[in-house]
Design a protein around this motif. Sequence first.
Motif, PDB file in Angstrom:
ATOM      1  N   TRP A   5      -5.174  19.109  26.779  1.00 51.01           N
ATOM      2  CA  TRP A   5      -5.080  18.461  25.259  1.00 51.01           C
ATOM      3  C   TRP A   5      -5.688  17.148  25.506  1.00 51.01           C
ATOM      4  CZ3 TRP A   5      -0.062  19.921  23.064  1.00 51.01           C
ATOM      5  CH2 TRP A   5       0.422  21.277  22.553  1.00 51.01           C
ATOM      6  N   HIS A   6      -6.232  16.767  23.676  1.00 48.06           N
ATOM      7  CA  HIS A   6      -7.107  15.372  23.637  1.00 48.06           C
ATOM      8  C   HIS A   6      -6.541  15.207  22.484  1.00 48.06           C
ATOM      9  CE1 HIS A   6     -10.396  17.711  22.131  1.00 48.06           C
ATOM     10  NE2 HIS A   6     -10.610  16.579  21.339  1.00 48.06           N
ATOM     11  N   THR A   7      -6.994  13.580  22.195  1.00 49.71           N
ATOM     12  CA  THR A   7      -6.614  13.290  21.108  1.00 49.71           C
ATOM     13  C   THR A   7      -8.070  11.961  21.419  1.00 49.71           C
ATOM     14  OG1 THR A   7      -4.001  13.380  20.535  1.00 49.71           O
ATOM     15  CG2 THR A   7      -5.603  11.725  19.534  1.00 49.71           C
ATOM     16  N   TYR A   8      -8.805  12.169  20.155  1.00 50.22           N
ATOM     17  CA  TYR A   8      -9.790  11.225  19.826  1.00 50.22           C
ATOM     18  C   TYR A   8      -9.220   9.968  19.025  1.00 50.22           C
ATOM     19  CZ  TYR A   8     -14.649   9.475  19.596  1.00 50.22           C
ATOM     20  OH  TYR A   8     -15.432   8.466  19.098  1.00 50.22           O
ATOM     21  N   ALA A   9      -9.436   8.936  19.945  1.00 53.22           N
ATOM     22  CA  ALA A   9      -9.298   7.695  18.374  1.00 53.22           C
ATOM     23  C   ALA A   9      -9.808   6.027  19.443  1.00 53.22           C
ATOM     24  CB  ALA A   9      -7.502   7.207  18.530  1.00 53.22           C
ATOM     25  N   ASP A  10      -9.839   5.310  18.775  1.00 49.79           N
ATOM     26  CA  ASP A  10     -10.174   4.357  19.317  1.00 49.79           C
ATOM     27  C   ASP A  10     -10.974   4.267  20.531  1.00 49.79           C
ATOM     28  OD1 ASP A  10      -7.595   3.236  18.408  1.00 49.79           O
ATOM     29  OD2 ASP A  10      -6.297   3.196  19.388  1.00 49.79           O
TER      30      ASP A  10
ATOM     31  N   GLY B 139     -12.271   6.744  22.449  1.00 47.39           N
ATOM     32  CA  GLY B 139     -12.254   7.227  23.611  1.00 47.39           C
ATOM     33  C   GLY B 139     -11.265   8.073  23.377  1.00 47.39           C
ATOM     34  N   PHE B 140     -10.838   8.818  24.378  1.00 43.99           N
ATOM     35  CA  PHE B 140      -9.951   9.679  24.469  1.00 43.99           C
ATOM     36  C   PHE B 140      -8.476   9.661  24.933  1.00 43.99           C
ATOM     37  CE2 PHE B 140     -13.654  11.204  23.885  1.00 43.99           C
ATOM     38  CZ  PHE B 140     -14.562  12.299  23.503  1.00 43.99           C
ATOM     39  N   TYR B 141      -7.154  10.237  24.261  1.00 42.13           N
ATOM     40  CA  TYR B 141      -6.161   9.700  25.083  1.00 42.13           C
ATOM     41  C   TYR B 141      -5.863  11.477  25.515  1.00 42.13           C
ATOM     42  CZ  TYR B 141      -5.666   5.757  22.708  1.00 42.13           C
ATOM     43  OH  TYR B 141      -5.624   3.747  21.970  1.00 42.13           O
ATOM     44  N   PHE B 142      -4.890  11.226  26.160  1.00 44.57           N
ATOM     45  CA  PHE B 142      -3.868  12.316  27.034  1.00 44.57           C
ATOM     46  C   PHE B 142      -2.817  12.368  27.731  1.00 44.57           C
ATOM     47  CE2 PHE B 142      -8.327  12.453  28.271  1.00 44.57           C
ATOM     48  CZ  PHE B 142      -9.383  13.530  28.068  1.00 44.57           C
TER      49      PHE B 142
ATOM     50  N   GLY C  81       9.704   8.165  26.124  1.00 44.68           N
ATOM     51  CA  GLY C  81       9.949   7.475  24.400  1.00 44.68           C
ATOM     52  C   GLY C  81       8.758   6.296  23.977  1.00 44.68           C
ATOM     53  N   GLY C  82       8.351   6.674  24.896  1.00 45.14           N
ATOM     54  CA  GLY C  82       6.873   5.867  24.745  1.00 45.14           C
ATOM     55  C   GLY C  82       5.848   5.687  24.075  1.00 45.14           C
ATOM     56  N   ARG C  83       4.531   4.957  23.841  1.00 48.77           N
ATOM     57  CA  ARG C  83       3.440   5.107  22.698  1.00 48.77           C
ATOM     58  C   ARG C  83       2.965   6.428  22.959  1.00 48.77           C
ATOM     59  NH1 ARG C  83      -0.976   0.982  23.887  1.00 48.77           N
ATOM     60  NH2 ARG C  83      -2.655   2.422  22.567  1.00 48.77           N
ATOM     61  N   TRP C  84       3.569   7.587  24.275  1.00 49.95           N
ATOM     62  CA  TRP C  84       2.345   9.104  23.913  1.00 49.95           C
ATOM     63  C   TRP C  84       3.014   9.738  22.734  1.00 49.95           C
ATOM     64  CZ3 TRP C  84       5.893  12.942  24.894  1.00 49.95           C
ATOM     65  CH2 TRP C  84       7.457  12.467  25.855  1.00 49.95           C
ATOM     66  N   VAL C  85       4.007   9.342  22.221  1.00 53.23           N
ATOM     67  CA  VAL C  85       5.775  11.095  21.452  1.00 53.23           C
ATOM     68  C   VAL C  85       4.422  10.553  20.123  1.00 53.23           C
ATOM     69  CG1 VAL C  85       7.501  10.726  20.732  1.00 53.23           C
ATOM     70  CG2 VAL C  85       7.512   9.483  22.636  1.00 53.23           C
ATOM     71  N   PRO C  86       4.598   9.461  19.453  1.00 50.47           N
ATOM     72  CA  PRO C  86       2.975   9.924  18.262  1.00 50.47           C
ATOM     73  C   PRO C  86       2.362  10.700  18.326  1.00 50.47           C
ATOM     74  CG  PRO C  86       3.373   7.959  18.347  1.00 50.47           C
ATOM     75  CD  PRO C  86       4.372   8.491  19.677  1.00 50.47           C
ATOM     76  N   ILE C  87       1.253  10.787  19.704  1.00 45.05           N
ATOM     77  CA  ILE C  87       0.270  11.293  20.117  1.00 45.05           C
ATOM     78  C   ILE C  87       0.385  12.422  20.885  1.00 45.05           C
ATOM     79  CG2 ILE C  87      -1.997  11.315  21.272  1.00 45.05           C
ATOM     80  CD1 ILE C  87      -1.201   8.021  22.237  1.00 45.05           C
TER      81      ILE C  87
ATOM     82  N   PHE D 125      -5.975   7.305  29.110  1.00 36.97           N
ATOM     83  CA  PHE D 125      -6.989   7.178  27.902  1.00 36.97           C
ATOM     84  C   PHE D 125      -8.297   6.576  29.055  1.00 36.97           C
ATOM     85  CE2 PHE D 125     -10.388   4.409  25.407  1.00 36.97           C
ATOM     86  CZ  PHE D 125      -9.927   4.900  24.256  1.00 36.97           C
ATOM     87  N   VAL D 126      -9.426   7.659  28.367  1.00 35.17           N
ATOM     88  CA  VAL D 126     -10.809   8.040  29.001  1.00 35.17           C
ATOM     89  C   VAL D 126     -11.576   6.994  27.963  1.00 35.17           C
ATOM     90  CG1 VAL D 126     -12.552   9.394  29.623  1.00 35.17           C
ATOM     91  CG2 VAL D 126     -10.864   9.860  30.080  1.00 35.17           C
ATOM     92  N   ARG D 127     -12.013   5.542  28.684  1.00 35.72           N
ATOM     93  CA  ARG D 127     -13.105   4.718  27.603  1.00 35.72           C
ATOM     94  C   ARG D 127     -13.996   5.740  28.332  1.00 35.72           C
ATOM     95  NH1 ARG D 127     -12.228   1.315  25.545  1.00 35.72           N
ATOM     96  NH2 ARG D 127     -10.204   0.717  26.620  1.00 35.72           N
ATOM     97  N   PRO D 128     -14.940   6.253  27.344  1.00 36.40           N
ATOM     98  CA  PRO D 128     -16.832   6.398  27.007  1.00 36.40           C
ATOM     99  C   PRO D 128     -17.412   5.789  27.780  1.00 36.40           C
ATOM    100  CG  PRO D 128     -15.845   8.291  25.336  1.00 36.40           C
ATOM    101  CD  PRO D 128     -14.517   6.488  26.141  1.00 36.40           C
TER     102      PRO D 128
END
Length: 160
Positions: A48-53, A55-58, A103-109, A138-141
Amino acid sequence: MATQQLPADITRQGRMHPEELDAFLKRPVMCRLGCVKPDGMPYVIPVWHTYADGGFYFVIRERADWVPWVLRDGRVSLCIDSEQYERVLVEGTLEVVEEPNVGGRWVPICREMSLRYFGEGGLAYFQKTLNEPRWLLFVRPSHITTWVGGWAKRYKHSDW
């Protein structure tokens, strides 16, 4: 055997416009992440991915087999494509945003991904697994290629 239906606009060919790219990456389309194993063999995993900032969060399980490989060599490729002849290909560098934690930054993502990929039913999965440590990667393209539609002119020997 089920027959796939061609998209209505199969004649549309070309790179995605920025608005199309944003809309496509907000859909629940699976991403395949490619990396290199220590023995030199390629390895591809659906994620799964989320595109934001930009780049891509995993959000990845703490004990995922492939994480040590991308920590050793952060060069990765991503393929995000649909059955409707839409695709996004990415070359980039993987960065660690958070090491495994609860409980880190990953939770809302992760919550957003669970909803996007599974709807309201995804919240049960999300809640049930909140106590499992996860990486936030995070993948920075460095390069993104997009495409919509059928064959590009450069591949064809004649006009159809």
